[in-house]
Design an enzyme around this catalytic site. Structure first.
Site, PDB file in Angstrom:
ATOM      1  N   LYS A  52      13.644 -16.968 -24.545  1.00 46.66           N
ATOM      2  CA  LYS A  52      12.561 -16.067 -24.135  1.00 46.66           C
ATOM      3  C   LYS A  52      13.145 -14.800 -23.510  1.00 46.66           C
ATOM      4  O   LYS A  52      12.686 -13.691 -23.782  1.00 46.66           O
ATOM      5  CB  LYS A  52      11.609 -16.787 -23.161  1.00 46.66           C
ATOM      6  CG  LYS A  52      10.724 -17.784 -23.887  1.00 46.66           C
ATOM      7  CD  LYS A  52      10.013 -18.761 -22.986  1.00 46.66           C
ATOM      8  CE  LYS A  52       9.355 -19.847 -23.848  1.00 46.66           C
ATOM      9  NZ  LYS A  52       8.778 -20.942 -23.094  1.00 46.66           N
ATOM     10  N   GLN A  96       7.837 -22.694 -17.272  1.00 42.70           N
ATOM     11  CA  GLN A  96       8.401 -23.534 -18.335  1.00 42.70           C
ATOM     12  C   GLN A  96       8.062 -24.998 -18.076  1.00 42.70           C
ATOM     13  O   GLN A  96       8.298 -25.521 -16.990  1.00 42.70           O
ATOM     14  CB  GLN A  96       9.930 -23.333 -18.400  1.00 42.70           C
ATOM     15  CG  GLN A  96      10.606 -24.056 -19.543  1.00 42.70           C
ATOM     16  CD  GLN A  96      10.147 -23.559 -20.918  1.00 42.70           C
ATOM     17  OE1 GLN A  96      10.048 -22.364 -21.169  1.00 42.70           O
ATOM     18  NE2 GLN A  96       9.848 -24.497 -21.802  1.00 42.70           N
ATOM     19  N   ASP A 119       0.835 -17.726 -21.748  1.00 39.76           N
ATOM     20  CA  ASP A 119       0.903 -18.957 -22.547  1.00 39.76           C
ATOM     21  C   ASP A 119      -0.484 -19.356 -23.067  1.00 39.76           C
ATOM     22  O   ASP A 119      -0.590 -20.208 -23.953  1.00 39.76           O
ATOM     23  CB  ASP A 119       1.452 -20.114 -21.691  1.00 39.76           C
ATOM     24  CG  ASP A 119       2.911 -20.400 -22.002  1.00 39.76           C
ATOM     25  OD1 ASP A 119       3.349 -20.075 -23.126  1.00 39.76           O
ATOM     26  OD2 ASP A 119       3.604 -20.959 -21.132  1.00 39.76           O
TER      27      ASP A 119
END
Ligand code: NAP
Length: 275
Positions: A52, A96, A119
């Site tokens: 990322k 995460q 997300d």
């Protein structure tokens, strides 16, 4: 002959478009910044976080990484998220997953401001998707839609079957296909006569988390098959939820693993950050 849908190429195409967009935004004095928080040192999470960061650097998005120790408390983590929610220079916040067991995942995800939830996991964004309002969409299913569209595959009016109903893949996938005017059926572990349903599909999206579960007996001749699954086999090689060798000759188009859906997830995360 079937088409192998090239997720690597399509994700690169999207990243290059985003790079140009970010450069144009910078010229107008507008910056993008993503905060990525990792708790603990799970090696797989470490690889994802690194990828990322690399994607951000490529596109021109600034990234701030928080690498917090395993013993970080839920309160401390939510405190950091609260500070990031307030910061005007941070546009996106990503935690995460998975988190260590002592941290309640849902409470943490709820703490992220919906307008920074790149997300697309916050209930506000999930709700917006289901009622057709703009908002962030979960990256993997959003990537599947891009794979289909950019491969010239029409969704409208098609019989679409989604195998799996998880909150991050199956359910948003079904909503997105519906938004594109597909006729959508969702299957799960309690579905009866599974093969009868999957064999109706013009577009079959498989996200059940079982290596090579889907063979040719699940697939209609000429269907499009999208494999979201990702596993390592006994020889440490990647494979999907679909038995590619057996299924591919019966399809008109299919995604491989690796190189199909996988690369799209990060590309769509970057797209959410730029948005
Ligand atoms: P998950 O949360 O484990 O959900 C699996 C779904 O499949 C559940 O809805 C389950 O039904 C259903 N299912 C399981 N066994 C079944 C069976 N025998 N027949 C019918 N349905 C069955 O998995 P997920 O998070 O959605 O992930 C699915 C796969 O995609 C995994 O391999 C994961 O690693 C991969 N993935 C890849 C990416 C990427 O970037 N490429 C991103 C996310 C996930 P119930 O609801 O009834 O239990």
């Amino acid at each position: 002959m079937y088409q192998v849908i090239d997720g690597k190429r399509i994700s690169q195409e999207i990243k290059d478009e985003l790079k140009a967009k970010v450069a144009a935004m910078k010229a107008q004095g507008e910056e993008r910044c993503l905060a990525v928080i990792q708790v603990g040192s799970d090696p797989a999470s470490g690889v994802y976080v690194n990828n990322k960061k690399k994607a951000c650097a490529y596109i021109g998005i600034e990234s701030i990484a928080y690498e917090l120790p395993e013993e970080t408390t839920e309160e401390a983590l939510i405190g950091i998220i609260g500070e990031l929610n307030e910061r005007k220079d941070v546009n996106g916040i990503l935690v995460q997953l998975p988190l260590p067991e002592h941290i309640h995942e849902e409470r943490v995800l709820l703490a992220i401001a919906p307008e920074k939830d790149v997300d697309g996991f916050h209930p506000v964004n999930v709700g917006n998707l289901s009622i057709g309002r703009p908002g962030y969409v979960s990256c993997t299913p959003a990537g599947v839609i891009q794979l289909l569209k950019r491969s010239g595959i029409r969704i409208e009016g098609k019989e679409c079957v989604v195998l799996g109903r998880s909150n991050i893949v199956g359910k948003p996938m079904a909503m997105l296909l519906l938004r594109e005017n597909g006729t959508v059926t969702v299957c799960h572990s309690r579905t009866k006569n599974l093969k009868e349903i999957t064999k109706r599909a013009d577009i079959l999206v498989v996200a059940i988390g079982k290596p090579k579960f889907v063979d040719e007996s699940y697939v209609k001749e000429g269907a499009v098959v999208i494999d979201v699954g990702i596993h390592r086999n006994e020889n440490n090689k990647l494979c999907g939820d679909v038995d590619f060798e057996r299924v591919a000759p019966h399809t008109s188009a299919i995604t491989p693993v690796p190189g199909g859906v996988g690369p799209m997830t990060i590309a769509m995360l970057m797209s959410n950050c730029v948005q």
